[in-house]
Design a protein around this motif. Structure first.
Motif, PDB file in Angstrom:
ATOM      1  N   TRP A 133      18.368  -4.673 -17.681  1.00  0.00           N
ATOM      2  CA  TRP A 133      17.444  -5.309 -18.609  1.00  0.00           C
ATOM      3  C   TRP A 133      18.202  -5.537 -19.905  1.00  0.00           C
ATOM      4  CZ3 TRP A 133      12.818  -7.400 -17.615  1.00  0.00           C
ATOM      5  CH2 TRP A 133      12.149  -7.007 -16.443  1.00  0.00           C
ATOM      6  N   ILE A 134      18.174  -6.766 -20.340  1.00  0.00           N
ATOM      7  CA  ILE A 134      18.925  -7.199 -21.505  1.00  0.00           C
ATOM      8  C   ILE A 134      17.943  -7.867 -22.461  1.00  0.00           C
ATOM      9  CG2 ILE A 134      20.742  -8.761 -22.304  1.00  0.00           C
ATOM     10  CD1 ILE A 134      21.657  -8.422 -19.160  1.00  0.00           C
ATOM     11  N   ARG A 135      18.067  -7.595 -23.728  1.00  0.00           N
ATOM     12  CA  ARG A 135      17.164  -8.188 -24.697  1.00  0.00           C
ATOM     13  C   ARG A 135      17.931  -8.944 -25.762  1.00  0.00           C
ATOM     14  NH1 ARG A 135      14.854  -2.670 -27.647  1.00  0.00           N
ATOM     15  NH2 ARG A 135      16.764  -2.131 -28.806  1.00  0.00           N
ATOM     16  N   GLN A 136      17.227  -9.885 -26.361  1.00  0.00           N
ATOM     17  CA  GLN A 136      17.786 -10.611 -27.496  1.00  0.00           C
ATOM     18  C   GLN A 136      16.710 -10.731 -28.560  1.00  0.00           C
ATOM     19  OE1 GLN A 136      19.125 -14.709 -27.002  1.00  0.00           O
ATOM     20  NE2 GLN A 136      20.717 -14.352 -28.537  1.00  0.00           N
ATOM     21  N   ALA A 137      16.950 -10.079 -29.671  1.00  0.00           N
ATOM     22  CA  ALA A 137      16.045 -10.162 -30.809  1.00  0.00           C
ATOM     23  C   ALA A 137      16.376 -11.394 -31.630  1.00  0.00           C
ATOM     24  CB  ALA A 137      16.172  -8.897 -31.659  1.00  0.00           C
ATOM     25  N   PRO A 138      15.431 -11.902 -32.418  1.00  0.00           N
ATOM     26  CA  PRO A 138      15.694 -13.097 -33.225  1.00  0.00           C
ATOM     27  C   PRO A 138      16.911 -12.914 -34.119  1.00  0.00           C
ATOM     28  CG  PRO A 138      13.364 -12.551 -33.253  1.00  0.00           C
ATOM     29  CD  PRO A 138      14.050 -11.430 -32.548  1.00  0.00           C
ATOM     30  N   GLY A 139      17.833 -13.859 -34.024  1.00  0.00           N
ATOM     31  CA  GLY A 139      19.016 -13.832 -34.872  1.00  0.00           C
ATOM     32  C   GLY A 139      20.069 -12.814 -34.481  1.00  0.00           C
ATOM     33  N   LYS A 140      19.886 -12.166 -33.330  1.00  0.00           N
ATOM     34  CA  LYS A 140      20.849 -11.145 -32.921  1.00  0.00           C
ATOM     35  C   LYS A 140      21.467 -11.479 -31.571  1.00  0.00           C
ATOM     36  CE  LYS A 140      18.807  -7.307 -35.469  1.00  0.00           C
ATOM     37  NZ  LYS A 140      18.357  -5.889 -35.397  1.00  0.00           N
ATOM     38  N   GLU A 141      22.536 -10.767 -31.255  1.00  0.00           N
ATOM     39  CA  GLU A 141      23.185 -10.957 -29.960  1.00  0.00           C
ATOM     40  C   GLU A 141      22.368 -10.303 -28.842  1.00  0.00           C
ATOM     41  OE1 GLU A 141      27.976 -11.294 -30.785  1.00  0.00           O
ATOM     42  OE2 GLU A 141      27.162  -9.548 -29.776  1.00  0.00           O
ATOM     43  N   HIS A 142      22.678 -10.700 -27.614  1.00  0.00           N
ATOM     44  CA  HIS A 142      22.101 -10.022 -26.466  1.00  0.00           C
ATOM     45  C   HIS A 142      22.525  -8.551 -26.472  1.00  0.00           C
ATOM     46  CE1 HIS A 142      21.885 -14.229 -25.020  1.00  0.00           C
ATOM     47  NE2 HIS A 142      20.823 -13.800 -24.363  1.00  0.00           N
ATOM     48  N   GLU A 143      21.670  -7.719 -25.932  1.00  0.00           N
ATOM     49  CA  GLU A 143      21.936  -6.280 -25.886  1.00  0.00           C
ATOM     50  C   GLU A 143      21.366  -5.731 -24.576  1.00  0.00           C
ATOM     51  OE1 GLU A 143      21.211  -2.661 -28.982  1.00  0.00           O
ATOM     52  OE2 GLU A 143      19.424  -3.853 -28.485  1.00  0.00           O
ATOM     53  N   ALA A 144      22.243  -5.184 -23.728  1.00  0.00           N
ATOM     54  CA  ALA A 144      21.755  -4.540 -22.508  1.00  0.00           C
ATOM     55  C   ALA A 144      21.167  -3.198 -22.898  1.00  0.00           C
ATOM     56  CB  ALA A 144      22.881  -4.377 -21.514  1.00  0.00           C
ATOM     57  N   VAL A 145      19.934  -2.937 -22.507  1.00  0.00           N
ATOM     58  CA  VAL A 145      19.276  -1.695 -22.916  1.00  0.00           C
ATOM     59  C   VAL A 145      19.179  -0.677 -21.782  1.00  0.00           C
ATOM     60  CG1 VAL A 145      17.967  -2.834 -24.728  1.00  0.00           C
ATOM     61  CG2 VAL A 145      16.958  -2.604 -22.456  1.00  0.00           C
ATOM     62  N   ALA A 146      19.161  -1.133 -20.542  1.00  0.00           N
ATOM     63  CA  ALA A 146      19.039  -0.224 -19.409  1.00  0.00           C
ATOM     64  C   ALA A 146      19.588  -0.895 -18.172  1.00  0.00           C
ATOM     65  CB  ALA A 146      17.577   0.168 -19.176  1.00  0.00           C
ATOM     66  N   CYS A 147      20.116  -0.096 -17.246  1.00  0.00           N
ATOM     67  CA  CYS A 147      20.603  -0.652 -15.991  1.00  0.00           C
ATOM     68  C   CYS A 147      20.466   0.395 -14.893  1.00  0.00           C
ATOM     69  CB  CYS A 147      22.032  -1.150 -16.118  1.00  0.00           C
ATOM     70  SG  CYS A 147      23.222   0.138 -16.476  1.00  0.00           S
ATOM     71  N   LEU A 148      20.511  -0.098 -13.661  1.00  0.00           N
ATOM     72  CA  LEU A 148      20.326   0.769 -12.497  1.00  0.00           C
ATOM     73  C   LEU A 148      21.252   0.283 -11.394  1.00  0.00           C
ATOM     74  CD1 LEU A 148      18.476   3.052 -11.298  1.00  0.00           C
ATOM     75  CD2 LEU A 148      17.072   1.204 -10.372  1.00  0.00           C
ATOM     76  N   THR A 149      22.111   1.165 -10.893  1.00  0.00           N
ATOM     77  CA  THR A 149      22.993   0.767  -9.813  1.00  0.00           C
ATOM     78  C   THR A 149      22.216   0.728  -8.510  1.00  0.00           C
ATOM     79  OG1 THR A 149      23.711   3.021  -9.348  1.00  0.00           O
ATOM     80  CG2 THR A 149      24.998   1.762 -10.945  1.00  0.00           C
ATOM     81  N   SER A 150      22.614  -0.157  -7.631  1.00  0.00           N
ATOM     82  CA  SER A 150      21.854  -0.389  -6.411  1.00  0.00           C
ATOM     83  C   SER A 150      22.040   0.719  -5.398  1.00  0.00           C
ATOM     84  CB  SER A 150      22.264  -1.733  -5.807  1.00  0.00           C
ATOM     85  OG  SER A 150      21.562  -1.984  -4.618  1.00  0.00           O
ATOM     86  N   LYS A 151      23.291   1.126  -5.157  1.00  0.00           N
ATOM     87  CA  LYS A 151      23.578   2.045  -4.055  1.00  0.00           C
ATOM     88  C   LYS A 151      23.081   3.462  -4.338  1.00  0.00           C
ATOM     89  CE  LYS A 151      27.329   3.456  -0.978  1.00  0.00           C
ATOM     90  NZ  LYS A 151      28.779   3.306  -0.685  1.00  0.00           N
ATOM     91  N   TYR A 152      23.424   4.002  -5.500  1.00  0.00           N
ATOM     92  CA  TYR A 152      23.070   5.392  -5.790  1.00  0.00           C
ATOM     93  C   TYR A 152      21.940   5.529  -6.804  1.00  0.00           C
ATOM     94  CZ  TYR A 152      27.410   6.332  -3.338  1.00  0.00           C
ATOM     95  OH  TYR A 152      28.402   6.379  -2.388  1.00  0.00           O
ATOM     96  N   GLU A 153      21.432   4.410  -7.266  1.00  0.00           N
ATOM     97  CA  GLU A 153      20.334   4.391  -8.234  1.00  0.00           C
ATOM     98  C   GLU A 153      20.630   5.278  -9.449  1.00  0.00           C
ATOM     99  OE1 GLU A 153      16.749   2.842  -5.421  1.00  0.00           O
ATOM    100  OE2 GLU A 153      16.427   4.632  -6.626  1.00  0.00           O
ATOM    101  N   ILE A 154      21.806   5.069 -10.002  1.00  0.00           N
ATOM    102  CA  ILE A 154      22.172   5.747 -11.243  1.00  0.00           C
ATOM    103  C   ILE A 154      21.749   4.863 -12.406  1.00  0.00           C
ATOM    104  CG2 ILE A 154      24.080   6.610 -12.644  1.00  0.00           C
ATOM    105  CD1 ILE A 154      25.580   7.087  -9.992  1.00  0.00           C
ATOM    106  N   SER A 155      21.034   5.434 -13.358  1.00  0.00           N
ATOM    107  CA  SER A 155      20.553   4.658 -14.493  1.00  0.00           C
ATOM    108  C   SER A 155      21.346   4.999 -15.757  1.00  0.00           C
ATOM    109  CB  SER A 155      19.066   4.922 -14.730  1.00  0.00           C
ATOM    110  OG  SER A 155      18.832   6.290 -14.953  1.00  0.00           O
ATOM    111  N   HIS A 156      21.424   4.010 -16.626  1.00  0.00           N
ATOM    112  CA  HIS A 156      22.075   4.166 -17.922  1.00  0.00           C
ATOM    113  C   HIS A 156      21.183   3.527 -18.975  1.00  0.00           C
ATOM    114  CE1 HIS A 156      25.899   5.313 -16.011  1.00  0.00           C
ATOM    115  NE2 HIS A 156      25.648   4.362 -15.149  1.00  0.00           N
TER     116      HIS A 156
END
Length: 124
Positions: free
Chosen positions: A35-58
């Motif tokens: 999940w990646i977000r972009q606030a007004p006037g700012k760069e994109h920022e990845a806020v959370a991710c989940l790997t497919s095989k082992y379902e490790i989240s960051h």
């Protein structure tokens, strides 16, 4: 053809919650979904991710303890539960995937397939 379609955005008050959904269609297998977000006037920022095989989240520090990423394989849907929302969370939120392994899944530029986004507004 892979498609990612987000939903669940809206306008809420500070402290409230939202759950975003992302339906992934097509036959592509992926290494990580983010999940990646972009606030007004700012760069994109990845806020959370989940790997497919082992379902490790960051998560980035700004959302740790407030946001949770999860998925329902049967529905091919990925979720982002967002609690205790703050005005700083206001942004367009995108769901994105990357097919190949990466050591930097919280870098938004590694993602190769993106949805169109859903707006989240946190305002009193």
């Amino acid at each position: 053809q892979v498609q990612l379609v987000e939903s669940g955005g809206g306008e809420v008050q500070p402290g409230e919650s939202l759950r975003l959904s992302c339906v992934i269609s097509g036959s592509l297998e992926y290494y990580v979904v983010g999940w990646i977000r972009q606030a007004p006037g700012k760069e994109h920022e990845a806020v959370a991710c989940l790997t497919s095989k082992y379902e490790i989240s960051h998560y980035i520090d700004a959302v740790k303890g407030r946001f949770t990423i999860s998925r329902d394989n049967a529905k091919r849907t990925v979720y982002l539960q967002m609690n205790s929302l703050m005005s700083e969370d206001t942004a367009v939120y995108y769901c994105a995937i990357r097919e190949r392994a990466t050591a930097t899944p919280l870098r938004y530029s590694v993602y190769t397939q993106w949805g169109r986004g859903t707006q989240v507004t946190v305002s009193a």
